[in-house]
Structures are given as C-alpha cells and as structure tokens.
Design an enzyme around this catalytic site. Structure first.
Site, PDB file in Angstrom:
ATOM      1  CG  HIS A  99      -2.048   0.952   1.137  1.00  0.00           C
ATOM      2  ND1 HIS A  99      -3.328   0.668   1.558  1.00  0.00           N
ATOM      3  CD2 HIS A  99      -2.095   2.229   0.687  1.00  0.00           C
ATOM      4  CE1 HIS A  99      -4.106   1.705   1.369  1.00  0.00           C
ATOM      5  NE2 HIS A  99      -3.380   2.686   0.849  1.00  0.00           N
ATOM      6  CE  LYS A 158      -7.712   1.575  -1.862  1.00  0.00           C
ATOM      7  NZ  LYS A 158      -6.592   2.420  -1.488  1.00  0.00           N
ATOM      8  NE  ARG A 172       0.649  11.585  -2.259  1.00  0.00           N
ATOM      9  CZ  ARG A 172      -0.463  11.143  -1.662  1.00  0.00           C
ATOM     10  NH1 ARG A 172      -1.452  10.625  -2.358  1.00  0.00           N
ATOM     11  NH2 ARG A 172      -0.597  11.218  -0.361  1.00  0.00           N
ATOM     12  N   GLY A 222      -2.779  11.579   5.719  1.00  0.00           N
ATOM     13  CA  GLY A 222      -1.742  10.602   5.388  1.00  0.00           C
ATOM     14  C   GLY A 222      -0.363  10.984   5.883  1.00  0.00           C
ATOM     15  CG  ASP A 262      -2.310   4.393   3.568  1.00  0.00           C
ATOM     16  OD1 ASP A 262      -2.042   4.861   2.446  1.00  0.00           O
ATOM     17  OD2 ASP A 262      -3.366   4.639   4.166  1.00  0.00           O
ATOM     18  CG  HIS A 309      -0.035  14.728   2.036  1.00  0.00           C
ATOM     19  ND1 HIS A 309      -0.844  14.869   0.943  1.00  0.00           N
ATOM     20  CD2 HIS A 309      -0.521  13.651   2.729  1.00  0.00           C
ATOM     21  CE1 HIS A 309      -1.785  13.922   0.971  1.00  0.00           C
ATOM     22  NE2 HIS A 309      -1.591  13.172   2.028  1.00  0.00           N
ATOM     23  CG  HIS A 329      -1.045   6.569  -1.576  1.00  0.00           C
ATOM     24  ND1 HIS A 329      -2.237   6.572  -2.246  1.00  0.00           N
ATOM     25  CD2 HIS A 329      -1.265   5.901  -0.412  1.00  0.00           C
ATOM     26  CE1 HIS A 329      -3.158   5.932  -1.514  1.00  0.00           C
ATOM     27  NE2 HIS A 329      -2.588   5.525  -0.403  1.00  0.00           N
ATOM     28  CG  HIS A 335      -6.154   1.525   5.179  1.00  0.00           C
ATOM     29  ND1 HIS A 335      -7.486   1.570   4.906  1.00  0.00           N
ATOM     30  CD2 HIS A 335      -5.546   2.286   4.244  1.00  0.00           C
ATOM     31  CE1 HIS A 335      -7.681   2.335   3.842  1.00  0.00           C
ATOM     32  NE2 HIS A 335      -6.514   2.772   3.424  1.00  0.00           N
ATOM     33  CG  ASN A 372      -4.952   8.027  -3.921  1.00  0.00           C
ATOM     34  OD1 ASN A 372      -3.945   7.357  -4.153  1.00  0.00           O
ATOM     35  ND2 ASN A 372      -5.150   8.618  -2.765  1.00  0.00           N
TER      36      ASN A 372
HETATM   37  C1  NCD Z   1      -3.925   8.468   1.455  1.00  0.00           C
HETATM   38  C2  NCD Z   1      -3.354   9.480   0.461  1.00  0.00           C
HETATM   39  O1  NCD Z   1      -2.983  10.570   0.882  1.00  0.00           O
HETATM   40  O2  NCD Z   1      -3.270   9.160  -0.720  1.00  0.00           O
HETATM   41  N1  NCD Z   1      -4.205   9.110   2.697  1.00  0.00           N
HETATM   42  C3  NCD Z   1      -4.372   8.523   3.896  1.00  0.00           C
HETATM   43  O3  NCD Z   1      -4.663   9.215   4.887  1.00  0.00           O
HETATM   44  N2  NCD Z   1      -4.219   7.246   4.066  1.00  0.00           N
HETATM   45  C4  NCD Z   1      -5.119   7.831   0.842  1.00  0.00           C
HETATM   46  C5  NCD Z   1      -5.587   6.578   1.531  1.00  0.00           C
HETATM   47  O4  NCD Z   1      -4.967   5.538   1.460  1.00  0.00           O
HETATM   48  O5  NCD Z   1      -6.641   6.658   2.137  1.00  0.00           O
HETATM   49 ZN    ZN Z   2      -3.678   4.535   0.946  1.00  0.00          ZN
END
Ligand code: NCD
Ligand code: ZN
Length: 371
Positions: free
Chosen positions: A52, A132, A56, A263, A248, A252, A54, A185, A86
C-alpha cells in the site's frame, strides 16, 4: 552465484542455508561445498513487499515521485511495492495505466505492481494487481458511485478502502461471486471482529503500523486512528485475521499537512517498525515473515516469496538499535510520527533479483520489473 550461510526467516522458522542464484532467481536452497559470498549467519528476510504505497508523481511530483518513493522503499529493505491509483490525474483508464507502467519501468528502484481505480464503470484490460475502490472519503476524488454488485460480478480482484458498512457490503459480494477481496487498512475493533467471523480464502486483510501504534487524533490519516480497544483488537489478530502489514505511504508537503491533508509517509519505517516488533517479542519472527513477505507475495505475485524458482530478493538485517530521523528519508515527505523512536533492527544489505542494490550507504538502480 552462491550466497552462503544465511539465516532466512520464513513462517516456518529461521533456517540456516546457502542459496544458489541464477538469472536473478533462486535455483537451489541447501548446503553447498562450492565457494560463494559469505553472509556469516546474518538474518535475512526474503521478498519484503509493501502492498500500500502512494507514489504521487504526474501533477503531484512536488509531493513525491515514483523515483523518490521507490528509492525510499529500497533504502529500508522493501524490494517490492504495490501502488495506489489516487494520483492526479487518477489511474482510471488504460492509457493512464500504460503511462504509469512506463514511468515505473523507467524510474523505479524496486519491483512493483500497479493498482487501477474505477468510480462508476469497468474497462477491461490486463496488467493491474487490484481494482481499488474508495467507499469513504480520503485524498483524491475517487469515491465509487457505481453498482458494487456489478463490479464484483466481474470477478476481478478488488482492494477496498472503506468503513465497516462498505466492508460488510464487499465481504457479502465477495462471498456471493467468489471475487478476491483485499481489505485495506482495518482500523477498528468492530471491523476486525466482523472480518474474523466472515473471512474466507478469497479475502485478505491489511493493517498499517500507525493504526497499531498511534493514539486517536494524534495524526490526520484516513481511516482515522482508533482508540485503545481498537489497537488491542488489531494486535490480537496479527497473523490470524490480519494477513498483511502495509505502510499506506501517503506523502504530502508540510504546508499541505498544516492545511489538513490526510496521510503520513511510511515506506521507510515499515520494515524497521515491524522488525522492532519482532526483536522486542511483540510478534514472532515467523509472524513477521508472514505479514510483510509471504502473504503479500502470495497475494500479489507468483514470482515473489521464498522458494526455488522465485526472485532472489533478500533483505539482510542486523539487531542494532537506532533512532528514526525523518530528515534522512529519501522520500520527499520529511516528517514522521515515529521520529525520535528507538528501534531495534537495521537494514544492512538489500538484494533485488540477485543484485546488491543497497549496501547501507549507496543505492544502485537496476531495471525493475512489474511483479
Ligand atoms: C492516502 C493518500 O494521501 O493518498 N491518505 C491517507 O490518509 N491514508 C489515501 C488513503 O490511502 O486513504
Ligand atoms: Zn492509501
């Protein structure tokens, strides 16, 4: 190539062996008299996969890129990641999926799988790991508005981000159609108790280190952090109802975090935190291997895992204490709720398909592959 005297951790225990590697794959496991690279009995976790992440990139490369996220992963012993869709723009059609695949092929420092997202329809093509779906609010605009029954009837593997209501619905439909379902999660006692009751061989369950460790409201993440009773329920089901620990990793900027972005980065702390669980005997090494290596491998790739014919991915670790400092992260997201934590267990060497890609100091990029 012969790797000698490794103590390999699997769900069946820690086994001392030599490993013969050919063309990046495990050719044989045993005790061989030929000369090779001596690992001096080091502890080795094979095939560490974070399901999991991200990364970006695209229009949000100021937050993170495939390059920085995967470099971060490999620097802390994660040899494979699965990426979430996402992004901006989202990975929700075949053209963008192919663009994403090219980006990974060119830039990734570790092996990868890519997830695809649908909000109201399903386009058929191959190559993604999971569809997803987002049933509750989080980063991005991918809330699913279509017909869940229809989606599950296609029998393509689905990963779901949801609360208890959506989880119940998805479990019901997974059972109805025999569709593979990965529940991302889990965070509450209610969810885990429901899943304990209804889970079957088509359903897998994931938890993050932050949902296991952090108190309610201490970080802005989705799903929200739970209360003590929730964390206790999650710990109790590690290696039982819960199959996978994934980070996860959700990078940011500091500015965005101040404005309430959901996140936290995690791909550089997932292995260190879970190693710490094992070294401090909160879980066994066997359970650790199931949660971060064997089960994710089983779920996402027949090339990964530990055994003859599998990719030769090994993370060599040491029982040393160190202190988390997000300033040293390779991720662009240089903050962590685990800053200042003293952890037992460091990553010494990382081997991806037979090649040393990280020796603790330098990171080497090789051609990485879709898992
Ligand atoms: C994730 C994100 O910022 O892409 N944020 C988070 O709080 N986990 C998205 C997600 O997995 O829900
Ligand atoms: Zn996530």
């Amino acid at each position: 190539m012969l790797f000698k005297n490794l103590n390999v951790v699997t769900s069946r225990g820690i086994k001392n062996c030599d490993i013969l590697v050919e063309n990046g794959k495990i050719k044989d496991i045993g005790s061989f008299s030929a000369k090779g690279i001596d690992f001096n009995g080091s502890i080795v976790i094979p095939s560490v996969i974070d399901m999991h992440v991200h990364c970006r990139d695209f229009n949000q490369d100021y937050k993170e890129t495939v390059e920085t996220a995967t470099k971060a992963a490999i620097s802390k012993g994660v040899t494979g990641i699965v990426e979430m869709p996402n992004t901006s723009p989202p990975v929700n059609n075949e053209d963008i999926f192919e663009e994403r695949r090219t980006l990974f092929k060119e830039k990734s420092y570790c092996d990868y799988g890519i997830n695809f997202s649908v909000t109201d329809h399903l386009t058929f093509f191959d190559g993604y790991k999971f569809i997803k779906i987002f049933l509750t609010e989080t980063t991005g605009k991918l809330l699913f508005k279509g017909d869940l029954d229809k989606l599950f009837s296609h029998k393509k593997p689905i990963a779901v981000h949801s609360d208890i209501n959506g989880i119940k619905e998805c479990v019901k439909l997974s059972i109805k159609y025999g569709t593979k379902l990965h529940v991302c999660h889990v965070s509450t006692k209610e969810e885990i108790e429901f899943l304990k009751e209804y889970k079957n061989e088509n359903i897998t369950v994931e938890v993050t280190p932050h949902h296991l460790l952090l108190p309610k409201n201490s970080e802005n993440v989705k799903p929200d952090l739970g209360e003590k009773k929730d964390r206790e329920a999650l710990w109790k089901e590690l290696g039982k109802t819960i199959d996978v620990i994934a980070s996860d990793h959700a990078p940011h900027t500091e500015e965005e975090k101040k404005k309430g972005a959901y996140g936290i980065p995690g791909v550089e702390t997932i292995l260190p935190l879970t190693l710490d669980f094992a070294f401090r005997k909160k879980i066994s090494f066997e359970t650790l291997a199931s949660l971060i290596s064997e089960n994710p491998a089983k779920i996402v790739s027949d090339k990964k895992g530990f055994g003859i014919g599998k990719d030769a991915d090994f993370t060599v670790i040491e029982e040393k204490e160190w202190i988390v400092d997000s300033k040293n992260f390779y991720s662009k997201s240089k903050f962590s709720p685990f800053d200042g934590m003293k952890l037992k267990g460091t990553v010494k060497t990382v081997i991806l398909r037979g090649e040393i890609v990280c020796d603790g100091e330098t990171i080497k990029k090789i051609n990485c592959k879709d898992m």
